[in-house]
Enzyme design. Structure first.
Site, mmCIF file in Angstrom:
data_model
loop_
_atom_site.group_PDB
_atom_site.id
_atom_site.type_symbol
_atom_site.label_atom_id
_atom_site.label_comp_id
_atom_site.label_asym_id
_atom_site.label_seq_id
_atom_site.Cartn_x
_atom_site.Cartn_y
_atom_site.Cartn_z
ATOM 1 N N HIS A 1 7.651 -3.632 8.931
ATOM 2 C CA HIS A 1 7.997 -4.819 8.141
ATOM 3 C C HIS A 1 9.346 -5.419 8.544
ATOM 4 O O HIS A 1 9.710 -6.495 8.068
ATOM 5 C CB HIS A 1 8.080 -4.450 6.651
ATOM 6 N N LYS B 1 6.867 5.166 14.900
ATOM 7 C CA LYS B 1 6.154 6.417 14.652
ATOM 8 C C LYS B 1 7.061 7.585 15.019
ATOM 9 O O LYS B 1 7.620 7.628 16.111
ATOM 10 C CB LYS B 1 4.861 6.488 15.476
ATOM 11 N N THR B 2 7.216 8.531 14.098
ATOM 12 C CA THR B 2 8.027 9.705 14.338
ATOM 13 C C THR B 2 7.153 10.939 14.174
ATOM 14 O O THR B 2 5.990 10.846 13.776
ATOM 15 C CB THR B 2 9.195 9.793 13.337
ATOM 16 N N LYS C 1 3.186 0.888 19.467
ATOM 17 C CA LYS C 1 3.895 0.436 18.266
ATOM 18 C C LYS C 1 5.118 1.300 18.023
ATOM 19 O O LYS C 1 5.056 2.520 18.092
ATOM 20 C CB LYS C 1 2.970 0.497 17.039
ATOM 21 N N ASP D 1 -0.956 -10.194 14.606
ATOM 22 C CA ASP D 1 -2.300 -9.759 14.211
ATOM 23 C C ASP D 1 -2.834 -10.576 13.033
ATOM 24 O O ASP D 1 -4.006 -10.456 12.666
ATOM 25 C CB ASP D 1 -2.308 -8.273 13.856
ATOM 26 N N HIS E 1 8.304 -0.107 5.784
ATOM 27 C CA HIS E 1 8.584 0.705 6.961
ATOM 28 C C HIS E 1 9.031 -0.202 8.094
ATOM 29 O O HIS E 1 9.142 -1.425 7.922
ATOM 30 C CB HIS E 1 7.370 1.552 7.350
ATOM 31 N N GLN F 1 -6.722 -14.784 1.703
ATOM 32 C CA GLN F 1 -5.409 -15.091 2.272
ATOM 33 C C GLN F 1 -5.274 -16.594 2.502
ATOM 34 O O GLN F 1 -4.199 -17.164 2.294
ATOM 35 C CB GLN F 1 -5.185 -14.332 3.579
ATOM 36 N N THR G 1 0.813 -1.223 0.000
ATOM 37 C CA THR G 1 0.000 0.000 0.000
ATOM 38 C C THR G 1 0.844 1.269 0.000
ATOM 39 O O THR G 1 0.298 2.365 -0.020
ATOM 40 C CB THR G 1 -0.951 0.014 1.206
ATOM 41 N N LYS H 1 -7.115 -2.406 11.739
ATOM 42 C CA LYS H 1 -7.528 -1.129 11.159
ATOM 43 C C LYS H 1 -8.937 -0.762 11.616
ATOM 44 O O LYS H 1 -9.822 -1.611 11.648
ATOM 45 C CB LYS H 1 -7.504 -1.201 9.628
ATOM 46 N N ARG I 1 -9.399 0.527 3.997
ATOM 47 C CA ARG I 1 -8.186 1.004 3.338
ATOM 48 C C ARG I 1 -8.450 1.573 1.954
ATOM 49 O O ARG I 1 -9.424 1.240 1.314
ATOM 50 C CB ARG I 1 -7.167 -0.138 3.224
#
Length: 404
Positions: free
Chosen positions: A48, A230-231, A227, A192, A45, A171, A40, A82, A86
């Site tokens: 992963h 995150k910045t 998590k 998850d 990031h 899946q 996506t 989520k 999406r």
């Protein structure tokens, strides 16, 4: 020590479908396994990162990874974790993103001579006949059981579309297809994905009367459960254009003391004896461990040269040696003189917006060199520069250089 023992010792393993069988299988045979990646964005990031480390450990032990790009499932969207539906992607977006992923994965995974595969589930999902799929695959899924799955619970509160409800079937079908095409017998993923992995393993057992296995690894979280990755600018990307090697280095250099040992175990290949030694350091000495973590992780993602540059930049800023060559830098022209500083910083991406800049100034968090900026209307003038260069600091640890 088997690869499962290594993964357990380093803190990866969260859940397994058949622990004793998996332990014996990984110790005695070489298997094909897969991990799915949602295309996506045009970069992986830090979320992963764990999956790539798991694949690398498995490949080093002689097992064959399949990196499955979810080109078909991305056109539906995974509801796992989520609250909202999406964004839909085009096939061209998905193809482009998958190519970018492979370049980043090649730092971890050897794709030469079939040692690892990168496949796209669009190859088999997009051509499916819906009625045949329902009769052949849908019949094996219980709606009652699906509704109890963790991956659907959050979405049920706001409304789960039928489009997303199909995700588990697709899946599960991926696992079946990979089993048929590549003799893939294990799916791995973040915790998850547990419900989806169980669905696929169960489908193979029903359709093929063969064993199939699942393993989930821990999600990358801080000691208080948030998590990681995150910045202030958003996600911590593995693409140098989205997150510079310096910013990437600084993120790991500044992790909480309590998270250092875990990150060293999960995100580096340092021997566990060294991980424990570094993790046991206390007080100021923990900074040695943090520097090691930052360097090793940056080296894995961006290479030795960029990791060295990031380390030198950090030492220049925090060690006072005056060499700012590797600090994140933006160049402006003399035409910019006389403009408001906040306009320049926002235009260069040093601050997200002028309102953020005003907030920083109000909170006493914006500096030019060692001088605190107190006026939101401050103009950028030549006298602020030293040898055509000035250093901007946000808060305690975020530095940028502006050259003219």
């Amino acid at each position: 020590m088997s690869v499962l023992d290594i993964l357990k010792e380093r803190g990866f393993v969260q859940q397994l479908t058949h622990e004793e069988e998996i332990a014996e299988l990984l110790a005695k045979e070489k298997i094909t396994f897969y991990i799915g990646f949602d295309p996506t964005a045009d970069s992986l990031h830090v979320g992963h990162f764990l999956g790539m480390m798991v694949m690398a450990h498995m490949q080093r032990a002689g097992h064959r990874p399949i990196c499955l790009i979810g080109g078909g499932t991305a056109m539906v969207g995974d509801p796992s974790g989520k609250a909202d539906m999406r964004k839909m992607l085009t096939l061209e977006d998905i193809r482009h993103n998958g190519e970018r992923f492979k370049k980043q994965m090649q730092r971890f995974i050897d794709f030469a001579d079939g040692k690892a595969l990168m496949l796209n589930n669009a190859d088999w999902l997009l051509g499916l006949n819906y009625i045949e799929f329902l009769r052949d695959i849908g019949v094996h899924f219980s709606v009652n059981r699906m509704l109890t799955a963790e991956c659907f619970k959050q979405r049920l509160e706001k409304g789960l579309s039928f489009l997303e409800f199909n995700y588990m079937l697709m899946q599960g079908y991926d696992f079946l297809e990979l089993n048929r095409r590549c003799n893939c017998i294990m799916q791995m993923g973040g915790d998850d994905q547990w419900s989806n992995i169980l669905a696929g393993a169960d489908l193979i057992r029903r359709k093929e009367s063969k064993p199939a296995y699942g393993l989930t690894f821990t999600l990358l979280t801080t000691s208080d459960g948030r998590k990681m990755g995150k910045t202030e600018k958003g996600a911590l990307w593995l693409d140098a254009e989205k997150t510079s090697p310096y910013d990437f280095y600084q993120y790991w250099r500044n992790v909480d003391d309590q998270d250092v040992e875990k990150c060293l175990a999960l995100l580096t290949f340092l021997p566990m004896g060294e991980v424990r030694r570094l993790g046991a350091l206390q007080d100021k000495e923990i900074n040695v461990a943090k520097k090691t973590l930052a360097f090793e992780v940056t080296k894995l993602i961006h290479g030795q040269k960029e990791a060295e540059k990031a380390r030198q930049a950090a030492e220049a800023l925090f060690g006072g040696n005056g060499n700012f060559d590797n600090v994140p830098t933006v160049s402006i022209t003399a035409d910019s003189l006389g403009s408001r500083l906040l306009d320049i910083l926002a235009g260069a991406g040093i601050i997200a917006s002028k309102s953020e800049g005003r907030r920083l100034i109000q909170q006493g968090g914006l500096y030019i060199g060692d001088a605190k900026v107190t006026d939101p209307d401050l103009l950028l003038t030549l006298d602020l520069f030293d040898n055509n260069s000035l250093i901007i600091r946000k808060g305690k640890k975020h530095y940028h250089r502006i050259t003219m």
